[in-house]
Design an enzyme around this catalytic site. Structure first.
Site, PDB file in Angstrom:
ATOM      1  N   HIS A  44     109.193   3.088  20.295  1.00 46.75           N
ATOM      2  CA  HIS A  44     109.184   1.741  19.714  1.00 46.75           C
ATOM      3  C   HIS A  44     107.769   1.357  19.267  1.00 46.75           C
ATOM      4  CE1 HIS A  44     112.676   1.333  22.651  1.00 46.75           C
ATOM      5  NE2 HIS A  44     113.240   1.004  21.509  1.00 46.75           N
ATOM      6  N   SER A 102     113.922   7.756  24.631  1.00 42.39           N
ATOM      7  CA  SER A 102     115.055   6.845  24.474  1.00 42.39           C
ATOM      8  C   SER A 102     115.119   5.935  25.683  1.00 42.39           C
ATOM      9  CB  SER A 102     116.356   7.654  24.372  1.00 42.39           C
ATOM     10  OG  SER A 102     117.471   6.812  24.579  1.00 42.39           O
ATOM     11  N   ARG A 132     117.673   5.080  26.996  1.00 40.84           N
ATOM     12  CA  ARG A 132     118.775   5.582  27.829  1.00 40.84           C
ATOM     13  C   ARG A 132     118.355   6.782  28.680  1.00 40.84           C
ATOM     14  NH1 ARG A 132     122.190   3.704  23.215  1.00 40.84           N
ATOM     15  NH2 ARG A 132     123.549   2.107  24.100  1.00 40.84           N
TER      16      ARG A 132
END
Ligand code: AMP
Length: 283
Positions: free
Chosen positions: A33, A181, A183
């Site tokens: 990000h 990620s 996740r």
């Protein structure tokens, strides 16, 4: 960094800014990000990130409820990354409750991940359309890690004549190659070892392509063998597609040498559904 939670505050902030780069996220931020924020800073005067765990892009059995939401840490990371503003709306600031509109990009939205997550891309396209209308950025920055998402949102922006440039940013990886990620935190230690299999499978396909393999079935079966060697058996898909359109490559394969192919993988490791991709190149 300004912390904005409503539409009015966003409008006021926007009026004060020159060129704006927008980084939409669901939070639980990591270096991937932050690479988007960095790219946005290099292109535009002001960078605004959003953190919004969008309910309409999760299926009923998916992880909306347990999706991580470490807001304070995320805010700190965005400040350190040089973000000008954070838009962190409640669900009611995005969906008025009586809304009837959904944005569908078809057939692309039903292909690849859409086959396994039937309403996902409709949710993504709708929320990104709303966010783009609210933020009105000059450029929006998206990670190539979510390859189909970039292609689909580019198509949406083009088809709806939205006045924004879509910029794709390369995937940021862990030291062993696993794509970062939010996740990944669902992975137990042994599963974390398995998860790198996606990257290895893509590398195997890249090596085969570079060495002259042009048969899609061979590239796919080679990648599947690597996944199997990492104990990854719950595979949604391994596909090789045209990198610009995500259309299937032409068959027979003579023209494949002229196309730019991308291999895309989606597989489940423990509780995490992981995706990764690689453009196959001659180098
Ligand atoms: P998410 O918070 O998972 O919805 O992701 C927000 C944005 O960050 C999307 O444009 C993703 O493609 C991008 N992104 C997620 N992981 C990575 C990564 N490892 N490298 C680059 N961009 C990423």
């Amino acid at each position: 960094m300004e912390h904005i939670t409503d539409r009015h505050g966003l409008r006021q902030w926007r009026q004060r800014c020159g060129t704006v780069g927008f980084v939409p996220t669901m939070g639980a931020l990591h270096a991937g990000h932050l690479a988007l924020v960095e790219a946005a800073r290099a292109h535009t005067d002001h960078v605004i990130a959003s953190i919004f765990v969008n309910p309409t892009q999760f299926g009923p059995q998916e992880d909306f409820g347990r999706y991580p939401r470490p807001l304070e840490r995320d805010q700190q990371l965005l400040i350190e990354a040089g973000c000008s503003a954070l838009f962190h709306p409640p669900v009611t600031a995005i969906y008025a409750g009586q809304d009837q509109t959904r944005v569908r990009v078809e057939p692309l939205g039903s292909d690849l991940c859409g086959r396994f997550r039937p309403t996902h891309f409709q949710g993504v396209a709708t929320v990104v359309a709303i966010l783009l209308n609210l933020v009105r950025p000059d450029q929006v920055f998206l990670g190539w890690k979510d390859y189909q998402q970039v292609i689909l949102l580019r198509k949406m922006v083009q088809d709806l004549a939205m006045p924004v440039a879509v910029v794709g940013v390369p995937t940021v990886r862990e030291a062993d190659g696993l794509a970062m990620s939010s996740r990944n935190r669902y992975l137990a230690p042994a599963e974390r070892q398995q998860a790198v299999g996606l990257h290895r499978a893509l590398e195997a396909a890249q090596t085969a392509w570079r060495d002259g393999e042009r048969r899609v079935e061979s590239l796919v079966s080679g990648a599947r063998q690597v996944l199997a060697s990492f104990g990854i058996g719950d595979i949604d898909y391994v596909e090789v597609r045209d990198a610009e359109t995500l259309d299937p490559l032409p068959v027979p394969d003579q023209r494949a040498a002229q196309t730019r192919p991308v291999m895309l993988i989606a597989a489940r490791v423990g509780a995490a559904r992981l995706i990764d991709n690689r453009i196959l190149t001659l180098e």
